[in-house]
Design an enzyme around this catalytic site. Structure first.
Site, PDB file in Angstrom:
ATOM      1  N   ASP A 291      -8.294  -5.415   6.960  1.00 19.62           N
ATOM      2  CA  ASP A 291      -8.047  -6.263   5.787  1.00 19.62           C
ATOM      3  C   ASP A 291      -6.644  -6.882   5.818  1.00 19.62           C
ATOM      4  O   ASP A 291      -6.055  -7.154   4.777  1.00 19.62           O
ATOM      5  CB  ASP A 291      -8.236  -5.453   4.503  1.00 19.62           C
ATOM      6  CG  ASP A 291      -7.327  -4.219   4.461  1.00 19.62           C
ATOM      7  OD1 ASP A 291      -6.495  -4.048   5.381  1.00 19.62           O
ATOM      8  OD2 ASP A 291      -7.449  -3.421   3.518  1.00 19.62           O
TER       9      ASP A 291
ATOM     10  N   HIS B 167      -3.316   4.660  10.557  1.00 23.31           N
ATOM     11  CA  HIS B 167      -4.664   4.105  10.721  1.00 23.31           C
ATOM     12  C   HIS B 167      -4.585   2.591  10.773  1.00 23.31           C
ATOM     13  O   HIS B 167      -3.616   1.992  10.303  1.00 23.31           O
ATOM     14  CB  HIS B 167      -5.575   4.543   9.570  1.00 23.31           C
ATOM     15  CG  HIS B 167      -5.869   6.005   9.577  1.00 23.31           C
ATOM     16  ND1 HIS B 167      -5.039   6.926   8.973  1.00 23.31           N
ATOM     17  CD2 HIS B 167      -6.875   6.714  10.150  1.00 23.31           C
ATOM     18  CE1 HIS B 167      -5.532   8.148   9.165  1.00 23.31           C
ATOM     19  NE2 HIS B 167      -6.649   8.054   9.874  1.00 23.31           N
TER      20      HIS B 167
ATOM     21  N   CYS C  44      -1.451   0.578   9.297  1.00 20.52           N
ATOM     22  CA  CYS C  44      -0.815   1.295   8.189  1.00 20.52           C
ATOM     23  C   CYS C  44      -0.211   2.568   8.789  1.00 20.52           C
ATOM     24  O   CYS C  44      -0.936   3.481   9.180  1.00 20.52           O
ATOM     25  CB  CYS C  44      -1.892   1.605   7.159  1.00 20.52           C
ATOM     26  SG  CYS C  44      -1.276   2.410   5.700  1.00 20.52           S
TER      27      CYS C  44
ATOM     28  N   HIS D 110       0.208  11.188  16.249  1.00 17.33           N
ATOM     29  CA  HIS D 110      -0.506  10.461  15.196  1.00 17.33           C
ATOM     30  C   HIS D 110       0.454   9.520  14.490  1.00 17.33           C
ATOM     31  O   HIS D 110       1.542   9.922  14.072  1.00 17.33           O
ATOM     32  CB  HIS D 110      -1.089  11.459  14.192  1.00 17.33           C
ATOM     33  CG  HIS D 110      -1.652  10.810  12.967  1.00 17.33           C
ATOM     34  ND1 HIS D 110      -2.909  10.237  12.951  1.00 17.33           N
ATOM     35  CD2 HIS D 110      -1.144  10.632  11.725  1.00 17.33           C
ATOM     36  CE1 HIS D 110      -3.138   9.738  11.730  1.00 17.33           C
ATOM     37  NE2 HIS D 110      -2.085   9.977  10.972  1.00 17.33           N
TER      38      HIS D 110
ATOM     39  N   CYS E 199       0.818  -1.219   0.000  1.00 23.28           N
ATOM     40  CA  CYS E 199       0.000   0.000   0.000  1.00 23.28           C
ATOM     41  C   CYS E 199       0.850   1.267   0.000  1.00 23.28           C
ATOM     42  O   CYS E 199       0.335   2.355  -0.193  1.00 23.28           O
ATOM     43  CB  CYS E 199      -0.963   0.003   1.180  1.00 23.28           C
ATOM     44  SG  CYS E 199      -0.163   0.278   2.757  1.00 23.28           S
TER      45      CYS E 199
ATOM     46  N   ARG F 271      -4.486  -4.585   9.838  1.00 25.93           N
ATOM     47  CA  ARG F 271      -3.372  -3.969   9.100  1.00 25.93           C
ATOM     48  C   ARG F 271      -3.161  -2.573   9.660  1.00 25.93           C
ATOM     49  O   ARG F 271      -3.953  -1.674   9.422  1.00 25.93           O
ATOM     50  CB  ARG F 271      -3.699  -3.906   7.606  1.00 25.93           C
ATOM     51  CG  ARG F 271      -2.694  -3.086   6.797  1.00 25.93           C
ATOM     52  CD  ARG F 271      -2.920  -3.233   5.303  1.00 25.93           C
ATOM     53  NE  ARG F 271      -4.216  -2.727   4.880  1.00 25.93           N
ATOM     54  CZ  ARG F 271      -4.434  -1.478   4.414  1.00 25.93           C
ATOM     55  NH1 ARG F 271      -3.447  -0.611   4.343  1.00 25.93           N
ATOM     56  NH2 ARG F 271      -5.643  -1.117   4.033  1.00 25.93           N
TER      57      ARG F 271
END
Ligand code: FE
Length: 139
Positions: free
Chosen positions: A118, A114, A128, A111, A74, A126
């Site tokens: 999936d 996210h 990410c 931060h 990704c 996951r």
């Protein structure tokens, strides 16, 4: 990871935005403190699979293990689990016309990225995560 550790609540790291700005690189500041997302396929750790512990670039708290890192394709580092459940905090994020789950460092509230459902592991998660939010502590 099977031996997910539950650690005692750590003391929080709280700094002024001015202090964060002085300590962090502009990219780290944009991600950790302003919830920016680095461009895909540009991050330092996107395709790094060196062994070690990924710690928070803001406060140094261990966040993810290289054992749980996988190539999601990704464009950002992806993990199937955090190093410990207490390392990360999650918040509902309705920005950009999507409902997502934001992942933050539980110690400095930086931060990170996210979490999506999936993933390929047994938990199907996951994480990410922006490279700029992480620092690899090599084994
Ligand atoms: Fe942190």
């Amino acid at each position: 990871m099977t031996d997910t550790k539950q650690t005692a609540p750590q003391s929080k790291v709280e700094k002024s935005e001015k202090e964060w700005r002085a300590e962090l690189t502009p990219m780290q500041y944009a991600v950790l403190r302003e919830k920016a997302t680095e461009r895909p396929f540009t991050g330092e750790y996107d395709h790094s699979f060196d062994p070690g512990t990924y710690v928070c670039a803001g406060c140094g708290q261990p966040l993810f293990s290289s054992d749980d890192k996988f190539d999601s394709g990704c464009g950002w580092p992806a993990f199937s689990a955090p190093a410990s459940q207490s390392a990360v905090a999650e918040e509902r994020d309705g920005s950009h016309g999507m409902i997502r789950t934001e992942v933050l460092c539980s110690k400095c509230q930086g931060h990170l990225g996210h979490v999506f459902d999936d993933g390929p592991g047994p938990d199907g998660l996951r994480y990410c995560i922006n490279s700029a939010a992480l620092k690899l502590d090599p084994k």
